[in-house]
Structure formats: structure tokens, C-alpha cells
Motif scaffolding. Structure first.
Motif, PDB file in Angstrom:
ATOM      1  N   MET A   1      28.141  13.759 -41.122  1.00 34.02           N
ATOM      2  CA  MET A   1      28.210  13.697 -39.665  1.00 34.02           C
ATOM      3  C   MET A   1      29.180  12.593 -39.252  1.00 34.02           C
ATOM      4  O   MET A   1      29.023  11.434 -39.644  1.00 34.02           O
ATOM      5  N   ASN A   2      30.182  12.965 -38.463  1.00 31.87           N
ATOM      6  CA  ASN A   2      31.155  11.975 -38.020  1.00 31.87           C
ATOM      7  C   ASN A   2      30.614  11.203 -36.809  1.00 31.87           C
ATOM      8  O   ASN A   2      29.517  11.485 -36.312  1.00 31.87           O
ATOM      9  N   THR A   3      31.398  10.240 -36.330  1.00 30.52           N
ATOM     10  CA  THR A   3      30.934   9.375 -35.241  1.00 30.52           C
ATOM     11  C   THR A   3      30.621  10.161 -33.979  1.00 30.52           C
ATOM     12  O   THR A   3      29.604   9.921 -33.319  1.00 30.52           O
ATOM     13  N   THR A   4      31.476  11.102 -33.616  1.00 32.03           N
ATOM     14  CA  THR A   4      31.249  11.901 -32.418  1.00 32.03           C
ATOM     15  C   THR A   4      29.959  12.703 -32.532  1.00 32.03           C
ATOM     16  O   THR A   4      29.175  12.791 -31.574  1.00 32.03           O
ATOM     17  N   GLU A   5      29.729  13.284 -33.693  1.00 31.76           N
ATOM     18  CA  GLU A   5      28.504  14.062 -33.909  1.00 31.76           C
ATOM     19  C   GLU A   5      27.275  13.170 -33.829  1.00 31.76           C
ATOM     20  O   GLU A   5      26.241  13.570 -33.269  1.00 31.76           O
ATOM     21  N   LYS A   6      27.376  11.957 -34.369  1.00 29.98           N
ATOM     22  CA  LYS A   6      26.251  11.014 -34.297  1.00 29.98           C
ATOM     23  C   LYS A   6      25.950  10.642 -32.848  1.00 29.98           C
ATOM     24  O   LYS A   6      24.787  10.608 -32.432  1.00 29.98           O
ATOM     25  N   LYS A   7      27.004  10.356 -32.074  1.00 36.10           N
ATOM     26  CA  LYS A   7      26.800   9.988 -30.668  1.00 36.10           C
ATOM     27  C   LYS A   7      26.169  11.142 -29.893  1.00 36.10           C
ATOM     28  O   LYS A   7      25.256  10.920 -29.071  1.00 36.10           O
ATOM     29  N   ASN A   8      26.651  12.349 -30.140  1.00 35.99           N
ATOM     30  CA  ASN A   8      26.092  13.508 -29.446  1.00 35.99           C
ATOM     31  C   ASN A   8      24.622  13.717 -29.804  1.00 35.99           C
ATOM     32  O   ASN A   8      23.809  14.076 -28.943  1.00 35.99           O
ATOM     33  N   ALA A   9      24.285  13.501 -31.071  1.00 38.90           N
ATOM     34  CA  ALA A   9      22.898  13.667 -31.518  1.00 38.90           C
ATOM     35  C   ALA A   9      21.987  12.636 -30.860  1.00 38.90           C
ATOM     36  O   ALA A   9      20.860  12.946 -30.448  1.00 38.90           O
ATOM     37  N   ALA A  13      18.960  13.288 -28.052  1.00 38.61           N
ATOM     38  CA  ALA A  13      17.589  12.773 -28.175  1.00 38.61           C
ATOM     39  C   ALA A  13      17.145  12.114 -26.875  1.00 38.61           C
ATOM     40  O   ALA A  13      16.005  12.285 -26.431  1.00 38.61           O
ATOM     41  N   PHE A  14      18.038  11.376 -26.241  1.00 36.11           N
ATOM     42  CA  PHE A  14      17.707  10.737 -24.960  1.00 36.11           C
ATOM     43  C   PHE A  14      17.468  11.784 -23.863  1.00 36.11           C
ATOM     44  O   PHE A  14      16.591  11.606 -23.011  1.00 36.11           O
ATOM     45  N   HIS A  15      18.260  12.852 -23.875  1.00 34.49           N
ATOM     46  CA  HIS A  15      18.100  13.887 -22.856  1.00 34.49           C
ATOM     47  C   HIS A  15      16.792  14.653 -23.034  1.00 34.49           C
ATOM     48  O   HIS A  15      16.165  15.057 -22.040  1.00 34.49           O
ATOM     49  N   ALA A 158      11.789   7.854 -32.606  1.00 34.42           N
ATOM     50  CA  ALA A 158      10.935   9.042 -32.636  1.00 34.42           C
ATOM     51  C   ALA A 158      11.684  10.251 -32.082  1.00 34.42           C
ATOM     52  O   ALA A 158      11.660  11.341 -32.670  1.00 34.42           O
ATOM     53  N   ALA A 159      12.354  10.066 -30.940  1.00 33.08           N
ATOM     54  CA  ALA A 159      13.075  11.177 -30.322  1.00 33.08           C
ATOM     55  C   ALA A 159      14.155  11.733 -31.237  1.00 33.08           C
ATOM     56  O   ALA A 159      14.401  12.939 -31.270  1.00 33.08           O
ATOM     57  N   GLN A 160      14.787  10.849 -32.001  1.00 26.52           N
ATOM     58  CA  GLN A 160      15.881  11.285 -32.868  1.00 26.52           C
ATOM     59  C   GLN A 160      15.409  12.131 -34.048  1.00 26.52           C
ATOM     60  O   GLN A 160      16.210  12.834 -34.658  1.00 26.52           O
TER      61      GLN A 160
END
Length: 223
Positions: A1-9, A13-15, A158-160
Motif C-alpha cells: 500500500m502506497n502513501t496515497t492508499e494509506k491516507k485514503n484508508a 475509517a474516519f468517515h 479500532a475504526a481502521q
């Protein structure tokens, strides 16, 4: 998982996270997953590195029922959550307390000559910069603020991994402390209840779409 994918994930989780009022009692969080959540709490930062907290995981049904009677904000959660946590805050986390001195020497292995300098600087910070020595409540409130850092990390972690949660302040602090004290869980009142959190798996989807104030209304850049 690249940085962009990590940020999106992470943002996803927050959403999807919401304050879950009732959980599916038939679904339990695995020991491994909950240990992960607790580790994010244990490893959380705190002011001066004093770690003025303790985490009670209340799985005993009788104790949960006692707490339910004095916790208006946890009526659905106490009955259904897979795991229910009470975060305690240290009542006295003064720089010169036995707790802090033991933490610095035994846990953090601070050399004696360095500790002397730290004690002087940290006492000045607590006493003069923050005015924490005015009363016991000021010291407790300062410690309690640190517990919310750990709480936030637990909710996010937990959300993640797909686990739902709910932070809870809706309880009678004096009565909860009395219950915990009778159970011998406050170490002679050296700790007090700060905040609660329930974890599990939602039984229903939230009835409302998550809404927050717009970016520009809460964030201001000063250049």
C-alpha cells in the motif's frame, strides 16, 4: 500500500466511524484485535511523558449493571458492547510525587543527574506555567486531558480495523468512582474515572449521514 492508499484508508475509517449506541452482542472482538487497540492507548503520548492513566476493561456483567445505573450515556453500550473500557486518570501526577519519580527512574531509566534538572524544569511548568498546584482538581483535570489522547488513538485504531466504538462522558463521576473504589479498582483513590469507551460491532447503520463543519471554517493558516 502506497502513501496515497494509506491516507485514503485512514480517511475512510474516519468517515465510517460513528458513536455506536448499541452493538451486536453476539459478535465479540478477538483477543488479538483488542490487544492491538490497547497497545495504541499504551503507546500514546502524554504531557511530560508522565502516562497518568490506567485502562480498566470491564467484562464482568454484574459490575456493568452497577455502572449502568449511574451512566446515562452508556445504557445501550454497557449491555451490548464486546469490550467496555474505563480510562482512569492519576489523581496526583505532581513532578515530586512517588509515582512520577518511580516512572522516571524505574521505567524510563533517566540518569539521576538528568532527572534533577528535569524535576526542576517540570515542576516550574506544572506549578507556574499551568498553575496546577492550586488544588487537587487542577492536577486531576490536567491528567484527565492526557487520557483523551489515548482515547482518540483507540477509537481511530479500532475504526481502521473495522471495529465500532463510542466515547462516553455521560456518567455520574462521583458515583462511578464510589463503585470502582468499592471494587478496589482505584488503588486507594490514587486514580479517578476520566472517560469511558465501548467497543464492538454495530447492530444498525447510523440513521444520519455524518456531517462536520467545512474545512475553511475550522482551519486558519497564519503566514
Amino acid at each position: 500500500m502506497n502513501t496515497t492508499e494509506k491516507k485514503n484508508a485512514i480517511l475512510e475509517a474516519f468517515h465510517t466511524r460513528h458513536a455506536t449506541k448499541s452493538f451486536d452482542p453476539s459478535k465479540k472482538i478477538s483477543d488479538d484485535d483488542f490487544h492491538f487497540i490497547l497497545e495504541t492507548a499504551r503507546l500514546s503520548p502524554s504531557s511530560l511523558g508522565y502516562e497518568p492513566w490506567k485502562f480498566l476493561i470491564v467484562q464482568n456483567t454484574e459490575l456493568r449493571e452497577k455502572l449502568k445505573k449511574v451512566s446515562f450515556g452508556a445504557q445501550g453500550q454497557l449491555s451490548t458492547a464486546s469490550h467496555f473500557v474505563i480510562i482512569l486518570a492519576k489523581s496526583n501526577a505532581r513532578t515530586d510525587s512517588d509515582y512520577v519519580q518511580s516512572l522516571m527512574t524505574d521505567t524510563k531509566k533517566v540518569p539521576s543527574e538528568t532527572l534533577l534538572q528535569m524535576n526542576q524544569a517540570y515542576r516550574n511548568f506544572q506549578e507556574n506555567d499551568l498553575n496546577l498546584f492550586e488544588n487537587d482538581r487542577a492536577l486531576f483535570d490536567w491528567a484527565s486531558k492526557q487520557t483523551y489522547i489515548a482515547l482518540g488513538n483507540m477509537l481511530t485504531a479500532a475504526a481502521q480495523i473495522g471495529i465500532d466504538s463510542c466515547p462516553i462522558e455521560g456518567f455520574n463521576y462521583e458515583k462511578v468512582n464510589e463503585i470502582l473504589d468499592r471494587e478496589g479498582l482505584l488503588e486507594d483513590r490514587s486514580y479517578q474515572a476520566s472517560v469511558m469507551a465501548a467497543f464492538g460491532y454495530r447492530i444498525d447503520e447510523p440513521s444520519r449521514v455524518k456531517s462536520r463543519r467545512e474545512y475553511d471554517s475550522v482551519i486558519q493558516w497564519i503566514k
